[in-house]
Design a protein around this motif. Structure first.
Motif, PDB file in Angstrom:
ATOM      1  N   THR A 192      34.773 -25.216 -27.046  1.00 38.55           N
ATOM      2  CA  THR A 192      35.597 -24.787 -26.093  1.00 38.55           C
ATOM      3  C   THR A 192      36.583 -26.426 -25.302  1.00 38.55           C
ATOM      4  OG1 THR A 192      34.537 -24.040 -24.914  1.00 38.55           O
ATOM      5  CG2 THR A 192      35.623 -22.292 -26.551  1.00 38.55           C
ATOM      6  N   VAL A 193      37.345 -26.537 -25.166  1.00 41.01           N
ATOM      7  CA  VAL A 193      37.939 -27.402 -24.420  1.00 41.01           C
ATOM      8  C   VAL A 193      38.032 -27.300 -22.707  1.00 41.01           C
ATOM      9  CG1 VAL A 193      38.533 -29.049 -26.196  1.00 41.01           C
ATOM     10  CG2 VAL A 193      40.046 -27.193 -25.170  1.00 41.01           C
ATOM     11  N   CYS A 194      37.337 -25.962 -22.273  1.00 37.57           N
ATOM     12  CA  CYS A 194      38.074 -25.135 -21.100  1.00 37.57           C
ATOM     13  C   CYS A 194      36.749 -24.661 -21.001  1.00 37.57           C
ATOM     14  CB  CYS A 194      39.295 -25.046 -21.031  1.00 37.57           C
ATOM     15  SG  CYS A 194      40.161 -23.529 -21.663  1.00 37.57           S
ATOM     16  N   SER A 195      36.902 -23.761 -19.781  1.00 38.09           N
ATOM     17  CA  SER A 195      35.215 -22.873 -19.748  1.00 38.09           C
ATOM     18  C   SER A 195      36.177 -21.775 -19.786  1.00 38.09           C
ATOM     19  CB  SER A 195      34.890 -23.132 -18.196  1.00 38.09           C
ATOM     20  OG  SER A 195      36.073 -23.135 -17.115  1.00 38.09           O
ATOM     21  N   GLN A 215      38.404 -20.793 -21.877  1.00 36.30           N
ATOM     22  CA  GLN A 215      38.140 -19.763 -23.503  1.00 36.30           C
ATOM     23  C   GLN A 215      36.399 -19.888 -23.811  1.00 36.30           C
ATOM     24  OE1 GLN A 215      40.653 -19.440 -25.827  1.00 36.30           O
ATOM     25  NE2 GLN A 215      41.504 -18.782 -23.941  1.00 36.30           N
ATOM     26  N   ARG A 216      35.443 -20.729 -23.262  1.00 35.13           N
ATOM     27  CA  ARG A 216      34.680 -20.587 -23.396  1.00 35.13           C
ATOM     28  C   ARG A 216      34.155 -18.741 -22.627  1.00 35.13           C
ATOM     29  NH1 ARG A 216      29.349 -20.333 -21.026  1.00 35.13           N
ATOM     30  NH2 ARG A 216      27.547 -21.537 -22.785  1.00 35.13           N
ATOM     31  N   GLN A 217      34.401 -18.711 -22.024  1.00 32.13           N
ATOM     32  CA  GLN A 217      33.429 -17.139 -21.397  1.00 32.13           C
ATOM     33  C   GLN A 217      34.799 -16.020 -22.230  1.00 32.13           C
ATOM     34  OE1 GLN A 217      31.793 -16.410 -18.136  1.00 32.13           O
ATOM     35  NE2 GLN A 217      32.330 -15.036 -19.623  1.00 32.13           N
ATOM     36  N   ASN A 251      31.310 -25.873 -24.403  1.00 33.33           N
ATOM     37  CA  ASN A 251      32.302 -26.503 -23.592  1.00 33.33           C
ATOM     38  C   ASN A 251      31.889 -28.110 -23.528  1.00 33.33           C
ATOM     39  OD1 ASN A 251      34.788 -25.626 -22.310  1.00 33.33           O
ATOM     40  ND2 ASN A 251      34.036 -26.649 -20.602  1.00 33.33           N
ATOM     41  N   ASN A 284      37.874 -32.188 -23.885  1.00 33.75           N
ATOM     42  CA  ASN A 284      39.360 -32.830 -24.654  1.00 33.75           C
ATOM     43  C   ASN A 284      39.222 -34.557 -24.814  1.00 33.75           C
ATOM     44  OD1 ASN A 284      42.087 -31.253 -26.018  1.00 33.75           O
ATOM     45  ND2 ASN A 284      41.802 -33.877 -26.091  1.00 33.75           N
ATOM     46  N   TYR A 333      44.363 -20.794 -21.801  1.00 28.87           N
ATOM     47  CA  TYR A 333      43.971 -21.752 -22.856  1.00 28.87           C
ATOM     48  C   TYR A 333      44.174 -23.154 -22.510  1.00 28.87           C
ATOM     49  CZ  TYR A 333      48.522 -21.639 -24.818  1.00 28.87           C
ATOM     50  OH  TYR A 333      49.768 -21.351 -24.999  1.00 28.87           O
ATOM     51  N   ASP A 347      39.442 -26.900 -15.375  1.00 25.34           N
ATOM     52  CA  ASP A 347      38.221 -27.883 -15.523  1.00 25.34           C
ATOM     53  C   ASP A 347      37.979 -29.881 -15.518  1.00 25.34           C
ATOM     54  OD1 ASP A 347      36.641 -26.082 -15.726  1.00 25.34           O
ATOM     55  OD2 ASP A 347      37.095 -26.285 -18.444  1.00 25.34           O
TER      56      ASP A 347
END
Length: 341
Positions: free
Chosen positions: A132-135, A137-139, A153, A156, A253, A280
């Motif tokens: 992922t490129v943002c936290s 989306q990771r969560q 994570n 980008n 996102y 982020d």
């Protein structure tokens, strides 16, 4: 040790050779394929290999075709890097049926409720890692049942050699680019309150036309909706800008992140909306972070930017942050390491 890179629809019968011939910034999947000596596959290359029957079945659903072709050939590869969830999750469905484990390294841009339901059914076993490129989306992936150690994570990526202050000059305009969840209606209202020209390149990777085209026809005279242009010309507009504006809606996102890091790599100040998906990236030097859908706040930031004398110093700090965190070479090295594990 054999690897593959999987795209969706694709553009060329030989994707790797085709994309290498293109001008503009380097593509991350080309660099990853080169680093790993990997095959690059897509619906386009699969259709060329498999013939008319494959085209008849999958022409209207190329993401399924790309995934199905790779599922049939998965036995020859240790790992497959997939550039987006629209293909990666479909491939995972096929591999789950075959009880194939930890073959996919997939980039996830926008983990929607639909994909969450699918993931809860098929499980995480087909995935070696999800990128992922943002936290946020990771969560979301962790909340859907993916083990945290499988969700990585990263910032980008950007081709910081192509988007570079070496091409920059002192500018007087504002530039905005991209189409994914952009809030150009707010930017248009803000433009009416500033003196500088505002050039909007409202196009995305998968979007045709000009974002914001349906807005009020009585636009401010300084607000210019631009046609799609080659990367070299877009880079020139970036270079000649006073600052880059990234007006986005508040989404979970990273909409807007590509334009954001392109601007930072160019050594430009950035005026950006405070969206959850790019939170982020908002702790760096940047320039101004404004509330979402706030034309008065956006216009105030733009007017202040018109008067500031320290834009070069802000831009230099942005460039330093982008190279340190978003370098394409660093991203490729990290993905290649994940693929080899």
């Amino acid at each position: 040790m054999n690897f593959a890179v999987l795209l969706a629809k694709g553009k060329f019968v030989d994707e790797l050779a085709g994309f290498r011939r293109e001008d503009g910034p380097r593509k991350e999947f080309v660099e990853i394929a080169t680093a790993l000596n990997a095959d690059v596959s897509s619906y386009t290359s699969a259709a060329a290999r498999r013939g008319s029957w494959f085209t008849r079945i999958f022409q209207s659903r190329p993401a399924w075709g790309s995934a199905a072709d790779m599922a049939l050939r998965i036995g020859r590869y240790k790992r497959v890097y997939v550039t987006g969830e629209e293909v990666g999750f479909r491939l995972a469905l096929f591999l789950a049926l075959r009880f194939s484990r930890e073959r996919i390294v997939c980039v996830v841009h926008n983990f929607t409720p639909m994909w969450s339901r699918v993931l809860r059914v098929m499980g995480h076993r087909p995935f070696a890692a999800l990128i992922t490129v943002c936290s946020t989306q990771r969560q979301a992936l962790i909340d859907a049942g993916i083990p945290p150690d499988k969700v990585i994570n990263v910032a980008n990526w950007i081709d910081d050699k192509y988007f570079s202050p070496a091409f920059s000059a002192d500018g007087k305009s504002f530039v905005a680019s991209g189409a994914e969840n952009r809030d150009y209606a707010t930017l248009e209202k803000a433009a009416a309150q500033v003196e500088s020209d505002v050039f909007v390149f409202g196009h995305g990777f998968h979007v045709s036309g000009i974002a914001g085209e349906a807005a009020d026809r009585n636009r401010p005279k300084n607000y210019h909706l631009m046609p799609r242009v080659p990367f070299d010309e877009l880079r020139r507009y970036y270079a000649e800008a006073r600052a880059i504006v990234v007006p986005v809606n508040d989404v979970s996102y990273a909409a807007g992140v590509t334009g954001l890091v392109e601007a930072m790599a160019m050594g430009k100040p950035v005026i950006v909306s405070r969206s959850r998906g790019i939170s982020d990236y908002l702790d760096g030097p940047l320039g101004y972070v404004v509330d979402v859908a706030d034309p008065q706040g956006l216009a105030k930031a733009m007017r202040e930017t018109e008067q500031r004398a320290d834009l070069k110093q802000i831009g230099e700090r942005n460039r330093e942050w982008a190279v340190q965190n978003c370098s394409l070479d660093g991203y490729v090295a990290r993905i290649a390491d994940i693929m080899r594990k």
